[in-house]
Design an enzyme around this catalytic site. Structure first.
Site, PDB file in Angstrom:
ATOM      1  N   GLU A  51       0.833  -1.196   0.000  1.00 27.54           N
ATOM      2  CA  GLU A  51       0.000   0.000   0.000  1.00 27.54           C
ATOM      3  C   GLU A  51       0.874   1.255   0.000  1.00 27.54           C
ATOM      4  O   GLU A  51       0.567   2.243  -0.687  1.00 27.54           O
ATOM      5  CB  GLU A  51      -0.907  -0.015   1.226  1.00 27.54           C
ATOM      6  CG  GLU A  51      -1.768   1.231   1.380  1.00 27.54           C
ATOM      7  CD  GLU A  51      -2.252   1.426   2.801  1.00 27.54           C
ATOM      8  OE1 GLU A  51      -2.678   2.555   3.109  1.00 27.54           O
ATOM      9  OE2 GLU A  51      -2.184   0.483   3.608  1.00 27.54           O
ATOM     10  N   ASP A  55       0.649   3.951  -2.956  1.00 32.09           N
ATOM     11  CA  ASP A  55       0.312   5.355  -2.737  1.00 32.09           C
ATOM     12  C   ASP A  55       1.137   6.255  -3.647  1.00 32.09           C
ATOM     13  O   ASP A  55       0.628   7.214  -4.224  1.00 32.09           O
ATOM     14  CB  ASP A  55       0.549   5.718  -1.269  1.00 32.09           C
ATOM     15  CG  ASP A  55       0.304   7.185  -0.987  1.00 32.09           C
ATOM     16  OD1 ASP A  55      -0.868   7.607  -1.022  1.00 32.09           O
ATOM     17  OD2 ASP A  55       1.281   7.921  -0.757  1.00 32.09           O
ATOM     18  N   ASP A 123      -7.205   1.140   0.560  1.00 33.52           N
ATOM     19  CA  ASP A 123      -5.884   0.615   0.915  1.00 33.52           C
ATOM     20  C   ASP A 123      -5.521  -0.586   0.037  1.00 33.52           C
ATOM     21  O   ASP A 123      -4.388  -0.697  -0.455  1.00 33.52           O
ATOM     22  CB  ASP A 123      -5.858   0.199   2.386  1.00 33.52           C
ATOM     23  CG  ASP A 123      -5.925   1.380   3.334  1.00 33.52           C
ATOM     24  OD1 ASP A 123      -5.779   2.525   2.865  1.00 33.52           O
ATOM     25  OD2 ASP A 123      -6.138   1.155   4.544  1.00 33.52           O
ATOM     26  N   GLU A 126      -4.642   0.520  -3.538  1.00 38.13           N
ATOM     27  CA  GLU A 126      -3.275   1.029  -3.621  1.00 38.13           C
ATOM     28  C   GLU A 126      -2.268  -0.119  -3.563  1.00 38.13           C
ATOM     29  O   GLU A 126      -1.254  -0.101  -4.279  1.00 38.13           O
ATOM     30  CB  GLU A 126      -3.003   2.023  -2.491  1.00 38.13           C
ATOM     31  CG  GLU A 126      -3.706   3.352  -2.667  1.00 38.13           C
ATOM     32  CD  GLU A 126      -3.354   4.351  -1.588  1.00 38.13           C
ATOM     33  OE1 GLU A 126      -3.409   5.560  -1.864  1.00 38.13           O
ATOM     34  OE2 GLU A 126      -3.021   3.934  -0.459  1.00 38.13           O
TER      35      GLU A 126
END
Length: 241
Positions: A51, A55, A123, A126
């Site tokens: 994650e 991001d 989450d 990502e």
């Protein structure tokens, strides 16, 4: 390399096909499996690190799409649009479109936690981007299917004066006209168990209520109230009130 669990392998292959990637795409299946493993399954082997990578990936993709699509757009507008594109709300919507919840391994109470669903989906989304990026260390497994979504969303955001972030838009308006910030008053509301609306919010400006709304979270409720307020103000200005 395939996974040692044929059923899981088929599940992940099904997801990759939903993304529109070719059957022979160089996906590292172990990474994709990890990207869809919630911390409730394993405290060590879960999607949190992927994650973190994802991001950065989603922000880069959004920046490249905006750069290529709107080359004359001011940097400030780039930043405003990207902030919406990479928000939990948008990422969770995209995750839902691809049915990511069906592939996410979750245990315990988290599996039925409706209030945390948006964050959980965002989450995981990502993390999937992180896994696909690390499979090739390029964006070739990401941009072919993510670009169309971002282009469509960016066009919608540019045509919306509030850029789909009504709290930010309302704050800009109140600061410009009154030099103060709006005040949000939020309280938890009692609803049936299957309802997602857990909070009610009111937005006030100088002892005047501008709008009210409800949402699954405090943030969502505030955003709903801000939307009502901003749209009312916009209509009033159009009508010369």
């Amino acid at each position: 390399m395939t996974l040692s669990y044929p059923r899981r392998q088929k599940q992940l292959q099904s997801l990759v096909q939903k993304l529109g990637l070719p059957a022979q795409a160089p996906v590292q299946w172990q990474l994709l499996d990890l990207a869809l493993t919630h911390p409730t399954i394993s405290a060590q082997a879960n999607y949190e690190q992927l994650e973190f990578v994802g991001d950065a990936v989603v922000r880069l993709v959004a920046a490249e799409v905006l750069w290529e699509t709107y080359p004359d757009c001011p940097v400030g507008e780039f930043a405003a649009i990207r902030s919406v594109l990479v928000s939990d709300r948008i990422l969770a919507q995209l995750a839902a479109e691809y049915g990511l919840e069906l592939y996410l391994l979750v245990a315990g109470s988290a599996s039925t936690d409706k209030a945390g669903q948006e964050t959980r989906l965002a989450d995981a989304f990502e993390a999937v981007l992180g896994a696909l990026y690390l499979s090739t260390h390029t964006l070739k497994l990401v941009r072919p299917w993510l670009d169309p979504h971002f282009k469509q969303l960016a066009a919608q955001i540019r045509s919306d004066p509030a850029r789909l972030n009504y709290k930010a838009a309302l704050q800009e308006w109140t600061q410009a006209h009154f030099k103060v910030l709006p005040e949000y008053r939020v309280q938890e509301i009692s609803q049936p168990r299957d309802s997602l609306e857990r909070f009610a919010a009111e937005v006030w400006l100088q002892d005047r209520q501008l709008g009210q709304g409800t949402g699954r979270s405090i943030k969502a409720a505030e955003q709903a109230a801000a939307q009502v307020a901003f749209l009312a103000i916009s209509d009033a200005q159009k009508n010369g009130e």
